[in-house]
Scaffold this active site. Structure first.
Site, PDB file in Angstrom:
ATOM      1  N   ASP A 161      -4.702   3.366   4.821  1.00  0.00           N
ATOM      2  CA  ASP A 161      -5.673   2.663   3.992  1.00  0.00           C
ATOM      3  C   ASP A 161      -7.032   2.615   4.700  1.00  0.00           C
ATOM      4  O   ASP A 161      -7.105   2.737   5.925  1.00  0.00           O
ATOM      5  CB  ASP A 161      -5.218   1.218   3.730  1.00  0.00           C
ATOM      6  CG  ASP A 161      -3.915   1.171   2.947  1.00  0.00           C
ATOM      7  OD1 ASP A 161      -3.637   2.134   2.208  1.00  0.00           O
ATOM      8  OD2 ASP A 161      -3.184   0.180   3.102  1.00  0.00           O
TER       9      ASP A 161
HETATM   10  N1  URA Z   1       1.255   0.872   4.934  1.00  0.00           N
HETATM   11  C1  URA Z   1       0.190   0.226   4.407  1.00  0.00           C
HETATM   12  O1  URA Z   1       0.331  -0.754   3.710  1.00  0.00           O
HETATM   13  N2  URA Z   1      -1.055   0.728   4.681  1.00  0.00           N
HETATM   14  C2  URA Z   1      -1.263   1.788   5.496  1.00  0.00           C
HETATM   15  O2  URA Z   1      -2.421   2.162   5.722  1.00  0.00           O
HETATM   16  C3  URA Z   1      -0.153   2.431   6.049  1.00  0.00           C
HETATM   17  C4  URA Z   1       1.096   1.969   5.763  1.00  0.00           C
END
Ligand code: URA
Length: 262
Positions: free
Chosen positions: A114
């Protein structure tokens, strides 16, 4: 994107080798060599037709060491504020953190982090490697440092280990590993990579993920600050041949999760 691949064992022209690594058209590559910007085995080579075997070769281009890789594989210590999407919206793309030859080769993130997640992000131009490293069938462990809004407890750990059902997905997902590192810090090991998986799993047990850092991908460790990481936050480096082999061995008994610094 360059289409030429290096041929193991067979000596190749230096301009072809540069072309294969994404340094531009053959004409641009020949120009870099003729201008004296390329060194091989500690010597400047100005003949674009000079022959070198690609195996284990390290080029130096404009002062930067560049191991010749048939398929590129690099590790980025992703900072917050960058998107993994190829066509980013609100945030700049992680691609901006890579040098032009890697972008020319068409490297893509191996799975996504993310915008606000930091840490280990692999990128490659090898589609089969992306599949190998992201498919849950291959059990390549990914380790996450989860900093939570509320205190963590053994009941949450038990549920995360046993499996939780996420909204919009009837199949329960579980953590391969889950340890309490601090009052509001969990270390979670997953082998899948569903959309927002960590954040949704933590929400499913009644907590909230405030900050997320991926500290391990297979045997590669990228500890979170203040521990020192290689590469440092926001920087990239090539994945070595030994690290690549360990990643491929993950799930076959090799590639244990990285021992992340807490
Ligand atoms: N899980 C999440 O919620 N976000 C990420 O960036 C990676 C794994």
């Amino acid at each position: 994107m360059s289409t030429h691949k290096t041929k193991p064992g067979k000596p190749e022209r230096l301009d072809e080798l540069l072309f294969s690594q994404g340094f531009g058209t053959r004409r641009v590559c020949a120009g870099l060599i003729e201008q004296g910007l390329v060194r091989v085995h500690d010597e400047t080579v100005t003949d674009p037709g000079a022959l070198f075997a690609a195996d284990g070769l390290v080029l130096e281009v404009e002062g930067q060491a560049w191991p010749v890789q048939a398929t590129a594989l690099v590790l980025l210590n992703k900072p917050a504020g960058y998107e993994c999407s190829q066509k980013p919206g609100a945030w700049p793309s992680v691609m901006l953190l890579l040098p032009p030859p890697l972008r020319t080769r068409g490297v893509q993130p191996v799975g996504r982090l993310d915008q606000d997640t930091t840490g280990a992000l692999l990128l490659t131009d090898d589609g089969s490697l992306i599949h190998r490293l992201t498919s849950p069938k291959h059990h390549v462990p990914k380790v996450y440092e989860v900093h939570t809004a509320r205190p963590v407890d053994e009941a949450q750990v038990k549920r995360l280990r046993e499996g939780v059902v996420l909204l919009d997905d009837p199949v329960a997902v579980h953590a391969e590993g889950c340890e309490i590192i601090g009052p509001q810090h969990l270390r979670l090991t997953l082998v899948q990579g569903k959309y927002h998986q960590v954040k949704r799993m933590v929400a499913a047990v009644g907590n909230h993920c405030e900050a997320l850092h991926r500290s391990g991908f297979g045997a590669i460790a990228v500890p979170e600050p203040p521990a020192e990481a290689d590469p440092a936050p926001g920087r990239w480096r090539f994945v070595s041949a030994a690290e690549r082999a360990a990643l491929l061995a993950a799930g076959k008994g090799g590639g244990k999760p990285a021992p992340a610094a807490g």
